[in-house]
Design a protein around this motif. Structure first.
Motif: not given
Length: 414
Positions: A14-17, A20-22, A47-53, A253-261
């Motif tokens: 979850i960035g400032s703008t 990203k999800a993996v 909140t809305g964007a996370i819910s939709t994603l 563009q997804l590397y940080v999300a990949m690291g979180a996974a």
């Protein structure tokens, strides 16, 4: 794939703008494949964007059970709201690079409102800017708007540049101060776009490396560097002769999300349940919390209107004006304003509009319109300019006076 398996791993960045999800079909350390990925702007509605994603992910992976980890500059509140673990983004990013790009020496990452340089050898050392858009993705968006395009359009323009101009990137205001005169002088937008890219690269390297050499294999990460080849070229030009080679991973563009996974060790959770929880949860970080209303009731609103109605600027139609009139023009970086006063300081004409990137022509248009409608017996006796384009417009119109805008503000308030 059996979507109901409990060993799926999900990373949310979850960035400032952007968000990203993996989702991996199992443990990434064992070579599991990515079965879901997403990159989207949240437009400040996290909140809305996370819910939709999450709803989209649940639909794509029906019955899925996932181990989740959340990261990113705006991720802590989301992690609390969803009751899932949080991992600091530099740790997530470093883990991803060390797993998928073990030969990397330095990471360069640009996000929406931050930039990072991470030296991986001999021991990890990370350097990051503060909460400022200077030299980041948001800065690129601002400059693209000034050139009447968007980030992809800016990248396309920069790819056709033949030269660059010095542009400050420490702050968007300073950059506009450099860009606007070049625009007014007719500089090619292609060259200005490339100048913006070069400024971002220079700002990132000079501001964060602080003299420490960037050598070896450099990895480009983050949305701006992934989606904009011209930006990667600018970094390459600035670091020419110092770096062995640059690598842009397939999903940079997804590397940080990949690291979180990669670091997701929570108990398995139903993805559809997470989506439901996201629809009802409010993040606790303050990013998505509602502010109190400006007015609690009609009485407060009426009081506000009454208080602000006590001072009214006197005005009358231009057609009724006679004698000497006095024109003030405020040439800002994006808009142009003008007021025509008579000798009793009554407003007889005013104008407020975008300068469309050309304050001189905008000022000429204002003056031409006034002369077309000026009644017999009235004349513009004196003109004063102020604002960002004070000197430029003053010279173009042959105005008698120019004033620093803070003094103009003071005189009007007085």
């Amino acid at each position: 794939m059996d979507a109901g398996r409990a060993d799926l791993r999900m990373g949310l960045d979850i960035g400032s703008t952007t968000i990203k999800a993996v989702v991996f079909d199992g443990d990434p350390l064992t070579g599991a494949a990515i079965v879901f990925e997403d990159y989207r702007r949240h437009h400040a509605d996290i909140t809305g964007a996370i819910s939709t994603l999450l709803a989209d992910a649940a639909e794509a992976l029906p019955g899925a059970m996932v181990r989740v980890s959340v990261t990113g500059s705006a991720g802590l509140g989301t992690a609390d709201a969803l009751n899932v673990p949080f991992i600091q983004e530099v740790m997530a990013e470093t883990a991803a690079v060390q797993h998928w790009n073990p030969d990397a020496d330095v990471l360069l990452e640009l996000g929406g409102e931050d930039a990072k340089i991470t030296y991986l050898k001999p021991v990890p050392e990370q350097r990051m800017n503060g909460s400022c858009a200077g030299g980041t993705g948001a800065f690129i968006d601002q400059m693209a708007t000034l050139l009447h395009t968007d980030a992809p359009g800016l990248d396309d323009l920069a790819s056709r540049a033949t030269t660059t101009h010095p542009i400050a990137s420490r702050c968007g205001v300073f950059a506009k101060s450099d860009l606007q005169p070049l625009i007014n002088e007719g500089a090619r937008h292609e060259d200005l776009a490339a100048s913006v890219m070069r400024a971002v690269a220079t700002q990132c390297i000079a501001g964060l490396a602080c003299g420490r050499p960037i050598r070896g294999q450099v990895i480009f990460l983050g949305g701006p560097l992934h989606f904009m080849p011209s930006l990667r070229k600018a970094f390459g030009d600035v670091l020419a002769g110092k770096v062995d080679h640059f690598v842009t991973p397939e999903r940079a563009q997804l590397y940080v999300a990949m690291g979180a996974a990669l670091k997701a060790e929570s108990a398995p959770l139903s993805l559809s349940h997470l989506a439901t929880r996201a629809r009802t949860a409010r993040t606790q970080s303050g990013v998505s919390q509602s502010m109190p209303p400006l007015f609690h009731d009609q009485a407060e609103l009426d009081s506000f209107h009454s208080r602000h109605a006590r001072t009214k600027l006197p005005a009358r139609p231009l057609s009724s004006a006679r004698g000497d009139l006095f024109l003030g023009i405020d040439a800002g970086s994006t808009t142009i304003k003008s007021v025509l006063l008579d000798d009793s300081l009554t407003i007889v004409a005013s104008h407020y509009a975008s300068n469309e990137g050309d304050p001189v022509n905008a000022a000429v248009g204002i003056l031409a319109d006034l002369y077309d409608n000026l009644p017999e017996g009235a004349r513009i006796a004196r003109t004063c300019t102020t604002g960002y384009g004070e000197g430029l417009v003053k010279a173009a119109l042959g105005a008698e006076d120019g004033e620093v805008e803070t003094m103009a503000h003071y005189r009007a308030a007085e």
